[in-house]
Design an enzyme around this catalytic site. Structure first.
Site, PDB file in Angstrom:
ATOM      1  N   LEU A 350      22.983  29.665  16.747  1.00  0.00           N
ATOM      2  CA  LEU A 350      23.561  30.203  17.983  1.00  0.00           C
ATOM      3  C   LEU A 350      23.952  29.065  18.915  1.00  0.00           C
ATOM      4  CD1 LEU A 350      21.101  33.165  18.676  1.00  0.00           C
ATOM      5  CD2 LEU A 350      23.137  33.103  17.207  1.00  0.00           C
ATOM      6  N   ASP A 351      23.086  28.063  19.017  1.00  0.00           N
ATOM      7  CA  ASP A 351      23.388  26.898  19.835  1.00  0.00           C
ATOM      8  C   ASP A 351      24.644  26.184  19.344  1.00  0.00           C
ATOM      9  OD1 ASP A 351      21.677  26.528  22.022  1.00  0.00           O
ATOM     10  OD2 ASP A 351      20.050  25.818  20.755  1.00  0.00           O
ATOM     11  N   HIS A 352      24.668  25.856  18.071  1.00  0.00           N
ATOM     12  CA  HIS A 352      25.773  25.062  17.551  1.00  0.00           C
ATOM     13  C   HIS A 352      27.092  25.829  17.616  1.00  0.00           C
ATOM     14  CE1 HIS A 352      23.592  21.516  16.053  1.00  0.00           C
ATOM     15  NE2 HIS A 352      22.579  22.350  15.924  1.00  0.00           N
TER      16      HIS A 352
END
Length: 458
Positions: A350-352
């Site tokens: 989700l971050d990337h």
């Protein structure tokens, strides 16, 4: 841009992928491809190229960049996690505590009223209901997430709010006049672009690292003494790492001088936090009327949790990802008394993915500005990316062979060039994306926070 680019807009070099019940490889491909598509459009809008540039994505490399891009040589990386961070069994399910930051750790321990040891935390959590404990820790200024199923999240007011938001929301559209950037070339299309980076772990730094890969000057501002052990080695690549204390008049004066000369502001403050520092929308536009503003938060920009602190691992717990992974890993045999732990995504996807989408939003805004179209502020969230992931399925193109699970990086996945970071030498993964003849390249190595003066070069 509101959705991921279609598969016919880029070419994928097939490769291994992380094992998961979710289409993590497809998320990596689509989010990185969004950067490629937006960059190709920008090169046309700025007359750096008169033709549509082909976009090539290496799936194996894209997957590896979703985990960690740097391998030290002759020294050890610091541990990413605080000893108390992790998943704990509650009386009715599971909860995840995120305690990497000292004040988040203190808040959790204050609520639990126990010794700062994993065993003591485990005992204190075991006799409490997950939702109530989550609410108590959040109210105390900490961060935690009880595990919910996808169905529970879809019925939750915040899940419903996130589902109604676009993947990238644009607000406050206005004319923006970009500075001339005579140093921009087809090889370095973002050369001369000034990006002011106010982000922390992890999506925002991925966005600005991506912009630096195509030539942008990225100046990241941290509080004095700031550190992100085991993280900065990965995400400070290509940036000037500076520090300012915005609680002082001198720090604010320096920040406003930097802002006035910036082209892009990327930040990850919760709704209202930047305003609390005295920098609401009108103030930002007064200081920098032609500023492109791209921001993210954890749980979305509407709904009761819009101001809630959060991280990738917590959003996975809240949104049903970890619960579905738990059932997948156990072959569907989950009962109320099972000891099976939550199973998150194999990487902080989700971050990337959100980081790459933020970079694509910056590029999209630059294209609009160069075409004379109104440009809005872009808003993204980890929870909305989680919602998008749930709709994806892996795409294997014409290759019908079974996908090979990715187990980690090999020597051949890294550049031969030695990167001299602030912590020691090492090797960086080979870049995953190519747009025509434009490749990702970072000139400054990864450096620690506060190692550069808070000034724009030149």
């Amino acid at each position: 841009m509101r959705d991921f680019p279609s598969q016919n807009m880029f070419r994928v070099i097939p490769g291994d992928h992380w094992p998961s019940c979710y289409a993590v490889a497809e998320l990596a491909n689509r989010s990185l491809a969004a950067v490629g598509v937006a960059l190709a459009e920008l090169t046309n809008a700025t007359n750096l190229s008169a033709q549509t540039l082909p976009i090539t994505l290496d799936q194996r490399r894209a997957a590896l960049w979703f985990r960690y891009s740097f391998r030290p040589q002759g020294w050890e990386m610091p541990n990413l996690w605080d000893p108390l961070a992790g998943d704990y069994r509650t009386e009715d399910g599971w909860i995840r505590l995120h305690t990497n930051l000292p004040h988040h750790r203190a808040a959790a321990l204050n609520v639990l009223d126990c010794n700062p040891e994993p065993e003591a935390v485990r005992d204190a959590v075991a006799h409490q209901p997950g939702d109530a404990l989550e609410q108590a820790i959040v109210a105390a200024g900490g961060v935690a997430a009880a595990m919910r199923s996808a169905a529970e999240w879809q019925a939750h007011p915040q899940g419903q709010a996130v589902a109604s938001e676009p993947l990238i929301a644009w607000t406050n559209a206005r004319p923006i006049h970009m500075r001339e950037r005579p140093s921009a070339t087809l090889e370095r299309p973002l050369a001369g672009l000034r990006v002011l980076d106010l982000t922390r772990v992890l999506a925002g730094p991925v966005a600005t690292r991506t912009l630096a890969a195509f030539g942008a000057t990225v100046l990241r501002i941290d509080p004095p003494g700031w550190d992100e052990p085991g993280v900065l080695q990965d995400i400070s690549l290509g940036k000037q790492m500076s520090s300012l204390d915005l609680r002082t008049d001198h720090g604010r004066d320096q920040f406003e001088a930097l802002l006035a000369k910036a082209d892009v502001l990327v930040h990850g403050f919760r709704p209202g936090a930047l305003e609390g520092l005295g920098y609401d929308g009108p103030k930002l536009r007064k200081l920098a009327p032609n500023l492109i503003d791209v921001r993210l938060n954890a749980y979305g920009w509407s709904g009761p949790w819009a101001k809630r602190r959060g991280f990738d691992s917590l959003v996975q717990m809240s949104s049903g990802i970890a619960e579905r992974g738990q059932r997948w890993a156990a072959g569907g045999q989950i009962t109320p008394d099972t000891a099976a732990k939550p199973v998150p995504l194999p990487v902080q996807a989700l971050d990337h993915a959100t980081g790459y989408l933020m970079a694509a939003a910056v590029l999209n805004a630059l294209t609009k500005a160069n075409q004379g179209d109104p440009v809005g502020d872009a808003r993204l969230s980890l929870a909305r990316t989680a919602h998008a992931l749930a709709t994806l399925t892996e795409h294997h193109g014409d290759d019908s062979s079974p996908a090979v699970p990715l187990m980690g990086a090999l020597d051949a996945d890294y550049s031969n060039r030695i990167e001299q970071t602030s912590w020691g030498p090492g090797h960086r993964l080979l870049p995953p994306l190519k747009v025509g003849k434009t490749t990702m390249r970072w000139d400054p190595p990864a450096t620690a926070s506060g190692t550069a003066a808070p000034n724009w070069p030149g």
